[in-house]
Design a protein around this motif. Structure first.
Motif, PDB file in Angstrom:
ATOM      1  N   SER A  66       0.822  -1.208   0.150  1.00  0.00           N
ATOM      2  CA  SER A  66      -0.006  -0.142   0.080  1.00  0.00           C
ATOM      3  C   SER A  66       1.020   1.276  -0.174  1.00  0.00           C
ATOM      4  CB  SER A  66      -1.158  -0.011   1.145  1.00  0.00           C
ATOM      5  OG  SER A  66      -1.668   1.123   0.994  1.00  0.00           O
ATOM      6  N   LYS A  67       2.000   1.256   0.653  1.00  0.00           N
ATOM      7  CA  LYS A  67       2.984   2.441   0.540  1.00  0.00           C
ATOM      8  C   LYS A  67       3.404   2.411  -0.877  1.00  0.00           C
ATOM      9  CE  LYS A  67       4.252   2.082   5.723  1.00  0.00           C
ATOM     10  NZ  LYS A  67       5.375   1.902   6.415  1.00  0.00           N
ATOM     11  N   LEU A  68       3.893   1.368  -1.485  1.00  0.00           N
ATOM     12  CA  LEU A  68       4.339   1.441  -2.700  1.00  0.00           C
ATOM     13  C   LEU A  68       3.242   2.135  -3.640  1.00  0.00           C
ATOM     14  CD1 LEU A  68       6.662   0.953  -4.697  1.00  0.00           C
ATOM     15  CD2 LEU A  68       5.761  -1.106  -5.027  1.00  0.00           C
ATOM     16  N   LEU A  69       2.007   1.685  -3.518  1.00  0.00           N
ATOM     17  CA  LEU A  69       0.962   2.294  -4.335  1.00  0.00           C
ATOM     18  C   LEU A  69       1.159   3.860  -4.035  1.00  0.00           C
ATOM     19  CD1 LEU A  69      -1.338   1.581  -6.307  1.00  0.00           C
ATOM     20  CD2 LEU A  69      -2.676   1.206  -4.130  1.00  0.00           C
ATOM     21  N   ALA A  70       0.736   4.349  -2.980  1.00  0.00           N
ATOM     22  CA  ALA A  70       0.865   5.642  -2.779  1.00  0.00           C
ATOM     23  C   ALA A  70       2.291   6.280  -3.473  1.00  0.00           C
ATOM     24  CB  ALA A  70       0.938   5.930  -1.171  1.00  0.00           C
ATOM     25  N   ALA A  71       3.210   5.876  -3.158  1.00  0.00           N
ATOM     26  CA  ALA A  71       4.476   6.394  -3.652  1.00  0.00           C
ATOM     27  C   ALA A  71       4.517   6.586  -5.353  1.00  0.00           C
ATOM     28  CB  ALA A  71       5.698   5.650  -3.407  1.00  0.00           C
ATOM     29  N   ALA A  72       3.469   5.576  -5.868  1.00  0.00           N
ATOM     30  CA  ALA A  72       3.418   5.734  -7.431  1.00  0.00           C
ATOM     31  C   ALA A  72       2.336   6.372  -7.861  1.00  0.00           C
ATOM     32  CB  ALA A  72       3.056   4.169  -7.990  1.00  0.00           C
ATOM     33  N   GLY A  73       1.604   7.169  -6.852  1.00  0.00           N
ATOM     34  CA  GLY A  73       0.394   8.017  -7.363  1.00  0.00           C
ATOM     35  C   GLY A  73      -0.693   7.296  -7.410  1.00  0.00           C
ATOM     36  N   ASN A  74      -0.907   6.087  -6.745  1.00  0.00           N
ATOM     37  CA  ASN A  74      -2.215   5.333  -7.028  1.00  0.00           C
ATOM     38  C   ASN A  74      -2.123   4.841  -8.281  1.00  0.00           C
ATOM     39  OD1 ASN A  74      -2.821   5.922  -4.481  1.00  0.00           O
ATOM     40  ND2 ASN A  74      -4.415   7.053  -4.860  1.00  0.00           N
ATOM     41  N   ASP A  75      -1.040   4.543  -8.846  1.00  0.00           N
ATOM     42  CA  ASP A  75      -0.813   4.122 -10.578  1.00  0.00           C
ATOM     43  C   ASP A  75      -0.706   2.553 -10.326  1.00  0.00           C
ATOM     44  OD1 ASP A  75      -0.313   3.060 -13.178  1.00  0.00           O
ATOM     45  OD2 ASP A  75       0.335   5.138 -13.588  1.00  0.00           O
ATOM     46  N   VAL A  76      -1.536   1.684 -10.535  1.00  0.00           N
ATOM     47  CA  VAL A  76      -1.114   0.239 -10.462  1.00  0.00           C
ATOM     48  C   VAL A  76      -0.068  -0.237 -11.206  1.00  0.00           C
ATOM     49  CG1 VAL A  76      -2.008  -2.115 -10.622  1.00  0.00           C
ATOM     50  CG2 VAL A  76      -3.436  -0.252  -9.332  1.00  0.00           C
ATOM     51  N   GLU A  77      -0.183  -0.032 -12.543  1.00  0.00           N
ATOM     52  CA  GLU A  77       1.109  -0.328 -13.335  1.00  0.00           C
ATOM     53  C   GLU A  77       2.380   0.039 -12.877  1.00  0.00           C
ATOM     54  OE1 GLU A  77       0.361   0.955 -17.568  1.00  0.00           O
ATOM     55  OE2 GLU A  77      -1.738   0.389 -17.251  1.00  0.00           O
ATOM     56  N   LYS A  78       2.484   1.499 -12.420  1.00  0.00           N
ATOM     57  CA  LYS A  78       3.934   1.701 -11.935  1.00  0.00           C
ATOM     58  C   LYS A  78       4.160   0.957 -10.655  1.00  0.00           C
ATOM     59  CE  LYS A  78       5.084   6.053 -11.839  1.00  0.00           C
ATOM     60  NZ  LYS A  78       5.316   7.414 -11.723  1.00  0.00           N
ATOM     61  N   THR A  79       3.345   0.712  -9.889  1.00  0.00           N
ATOM     62  CA  THR A  79       3.431   0.058  -8.657  1.00  0.00           C
ATOM     63  C   THR A  79       4.084  -1.296  -8.830  1.00  0.00           C
ATOM     64  OG1 THR A  79       1.556   1.179  -7.512  1.00  0.00           O
ATOM     65  CG2 THR A  79       2.541  -0.452  -6.332  1.00  0.00           C
ATOM     66  N   GLU A  80       3.485  -2.064  -9.636  1.00  0.00           N
ATOM     67  CA  GLU A  80       4.157  -3.421 -10.093  1.00  0.00           C
ATOM     68  C   GLU A  80       5.375  -3.692 -10.693  1.00  0.00           C
ATOM     69  OE1 GLU A  80       0.928  -4.880 -12.833  1.00  0.00           O
ATOM     70  OE2 GLU A  80      -0.504  -5.305 -11.068  1.00  0.00           O
ATOM     71  N   HIS A  81       5.914  -2.334 -10.725  1.00  0.00           N
ATOM     72  CA  HIS A  81       7.252  -2.168 -11.422  1.00  0.00           C
ATOM     73  C   HIS A  81       8.304  -1.310 -10.240  1.00  0.00           C
ATOM     74  CE1 HIS A  81       5.651  -2.503 -15.559  1.00  0.00           C
ATOM     75  NE2 HIS A  81       5.641  -3.729 -15.096  1.00  0.00           N
ATOM     76  N   GLY A  82       7.833  -1.306  -9.092  1.00  0.00           N
ATOM     77  CA  GLY A  82       8.512  -0.638  -8.410  1.00  0.00           C
ATOM     78  C   GLY A  82       9.630  -1.521  -7.371  1.00  0.00           C
ATOM     79  N   ILE A  83      10.111  -0.844  -6.170  1.00  0.00           N
ATOM     80  CA  ILE A  83      11.085  -1.457  -5.378  1.00  0.00           C
ATOM     81  C   ILE A  83      10.603  -1.315  -3.993  1.00  0.00           C
ATOM     82  CG2 ILE A  83      13.226  -1.295  -4.347  1.00  0.00           C
ATOM     83  CD1 ILE A  83      14.584  -0.493  -7.071  1.00  0.00           C
ATOM     84  N   ILE A  84      10.373  -2.168  -3.164  1.00  0.00           N
ATOM     85  CA  ILE A  84      10.020  -2.226  -1.821  1.00  0.00           C
ATOM     86  C   ILE A  84      11.176  -2.346  -0.975  1.00  0.00           C
ATOM     87  CG2 ILE A  84       8.594  -3.188   0.015  1.00  0.00           C
ATOM     88  CD1 ILE A  84       6.268  -3.467  -2.071  1.00  0.00           C
ATOM     89  N   PHE A  85      11.471  -1.721   0.113  1.00  0.00           N
ATOM     90  CA  PHE A  85      12.672  -1.766   0.945  1.00  0.00           C
ATOM     91  C   PHE A  85      12.126  -2.009   2.360  1.00  0.00           C
ATOM     92  CE2 PHE A  85      15.949  -0.152   3.780  1.00  0.00           C
ATOM     93  CZ  PHE A  85      16.825  -1.177   3.673  1.00  0.00           C
ATOM     94  N   ILE A  86      12.311  -3.201   2.930  1.00  0.00           N
ATOM     95  CA  ILE A  86      11.825  -3.500   4.217  1.00  0.00           C
ATOM     96  C   ILE A  86      13.018  -3.440   5.032  1.00  0.00           C
ATOM     97  CG2 ILE A  86      10.475  -5.252   5.553  1.00  0.00           C
ATOM     98  CD1 ILE A  86       9.241  -6.284   3.122  1.00  0.00           C
TER      99      ILE A  86
END
Length: 502
Positions: free
Chosen positions: A236-256
């Motif tokens: 959900s944090k990645l989705l917010a970082a991508a501006g609620n764009d699902v396509e950009k979210t699915e190509h992002g990076i998550i650092f835990i």
């Protein structure tokens, strides 16, 4: 069903041309409509009915309400509370009653202008069939490492590993399933002492690649149903970082970060809701699956729309300091020692600052990480402990080095700030004593720069300040040069306020 609609209500499906007057045209093209009742987006609920004040109702909720209302004499419903309660029971919508549409605009009924854009999902672009990342534009590993070298000092092995892993990952994303050979994900596990640059490496990498990045903390994650963040909140944090764009979210990076905090708890009789259970819940997330995540909120509830995100192409990087892991590694290595000439001594690994580089999967299992979790993090990379020379380079060489920041601050007051090499060595020595890595540098500089930053603006005649080792150690004042003078007088052992007053 008989059509008993009142003239006060205008329920109809508005055409694209007519809806422009109701909703902002840019937002309509950019975000999906969300049902005001069930909070489902347009991609799941279907075509929406557009009502005044930017309110959208899906077809199911509209017909469900109309079917219920048709059973009553709803013209007098507003004056009969018993019928209103019965309507709420049958529709399953608590506190939902019929209201006059004219009240939406005269201030008698405040709907908040519909659902905010922060809780809406961006529409899929027309070029969704085309790969979002062009394989020709992906920088080669040596170019990625060269860019990292400009910001991060040392850690050559870690930068090389991350450059290759990211390069292969985005080649996989760009090519997708172009043939029968499917490339597996290359998630990364970073190990290193605190302040060695784990988080900074990931931040710099995401900035260079211009992809969405979300940084989550594993300490707040708990098993579903318990107080704390759900495991899906990292997506959900990645989705917010991508501006609620699902396509950009699915190509992002998550650092835990702080991934070592979800290790299995030892010697506990209570349920381990923030340890092994969190690792179990993250298995499908790391491997790749469709996840329902809340949009614009940290937890799922009936008033928040949900978006479906596929984590198959999301790169997961987990990092942690793993305290006490050195003892496990040392204990394993000491079992390999022997006696006699040329034998390895038991104290050989006691003071090894880079003992984490000898880590194995078995060591991490003993620490408390489950095998299934480690199997989904195939790349294990350890960062070196910072040495004195590395700390000196961190102070002055990166593009946004700490010393350059203070030099820019004083340059705005038309004052030059210089540091002796001996002063930099003194700062590095003090940082090593704190044993908190590069974070100690900022704390030390803030301490001795406080008086300078406070006193220098008082005197417009000061043109240059030179920091020496004696000043860092508290033995003397800094060297101050007055404008127009060629000699840099060395002030006695006074503070800056006394020096400027004299």
């Amino acid at each position: 069903m008989t059509d008993n609609r009142n003239d006060d209500f205008d329920f109809r499906e508005v055409t694209d041309d007519e809806s422009v007057d109701i909703k902002d045209e840019d937002n309509k093209q950019e975000f999906e409509d969300v049902c005001f009742v069930c909070r489902r987006p347009e991609s799941k609920a279907g075509k929406m009915f557009h009502l005044p004040n930017n309110i959208s109702i899906c077809n199911d909720c509209m017909h469900k309400t109309m079917d219920t209302v048709s059973q009553f004499d709803y013209q007098n419903m507003l004056n009969n509370p018993n019928l209103m309660n019965e309507l709420n029971k049958q529709t399953g919508m608590p506190n939902m009653g019929f209201f006059n549409m004219g009240d939406l605009t005269n201030g008698n009924f405040n709907m908040g202008g519909g659902i905010p854009n922060s809780q809406k999902i961006k529409k899929k672009s027309e070029k969704s069939s085309k790969a979002a990342i062009d394989i020709k534009n992906i920088p080669a590993p040596h170019k990625i490492k060269a860019k990292l070298d400009e910001y991060v000092i040392g850690q050559d092995q870690a930068k090389k590993v991350m450059s290759v892993a990211v390069y292969n990952h985005y080649k996989r994303v760009a090519t997708d399933t172009m043939d029968e050979i499917e490339i597996e994900k290359s998630n990364i596990l970073l190990l290193g002492p605190t302040g060695s640059g784990k988080t900074y490496l990931v931040k710099t990498l995401a900035k260079l690649l211009d992809v969405p990045l979300a940084i989550a903390d594993a300490t707040s994650l708990t098993e579903a149903g318990y107080i704390g963040d759900d495991i899906e909140s990292v997506v959900s944090k990645l989705l917010a970082a991508a501006g609620n764009d699902v396509e950009k979210t699915e190509h992002g990076i998550i650092f835990i970060d702080e991934i070592d905090k979800i290790a299995k708890k030892k010697n506990t009789t209570s349920r381990d809701v923030s340890g092994e259970s969190v690792q179990q819940g993250m298995l499908k997330l790391l491997e790749g699956s469709n996840v329902e995540v809340p949009v614009g909120a940290g937890s799922k509830n009936a008033m928040v729309p949900l978006a479906t995100v596929n984590t198959r192409n999301i790169l997961f990087i987990c990092g942690g300091a793993f305290p006490d892991l050195e003892d496990i590694i040392t204990q394993r290595l000491n079992k390999q020692t022997s006696i006699g000439f040329d034998a390895d001594l038991k104290d050989k690994y006691e003071d090894d600052p880079n003992i984490l580089s000898k880590v194995t999967v078995d060591d991490l299992k003993k620490f408390g990480m489950i095998p299934e979790f480690l199997g989904r993090l195939p790349i294990i990379c350890s960062l070196q402990a910072l040495t004195k020379d590395m700390l000196v380079k961190i102070l002055k060489e990166p593009k946004n080095a700490i010393l350059k920041q203070y030099q820019k601050l004083l340059a705005l007051d038309e004052v030059d700030l210089l540091f002796d090499d001996t002063a930099l060595e003194a700062i590095a020595e003090k940082a090593l004593e704190k044993d908190t890595g590069a974070r100690a540098l900022r704390a030390i500089i803030e301490e001795f720069m406080l008086d300078i930053m406070y006193e220098i603006p008082k005197d417009d005649n000061i043109g240059r300040v030179t920091i020496t080792r004696d000043y860092i150690e508290g033995k003397a004042s800094p060297l101050i040069e007055i404008r127009g003078e060629s000699v840099q007088p060395r002030l006695p052992q006074l503070n800056v306020e006394q020096a400027t007053n004299t």
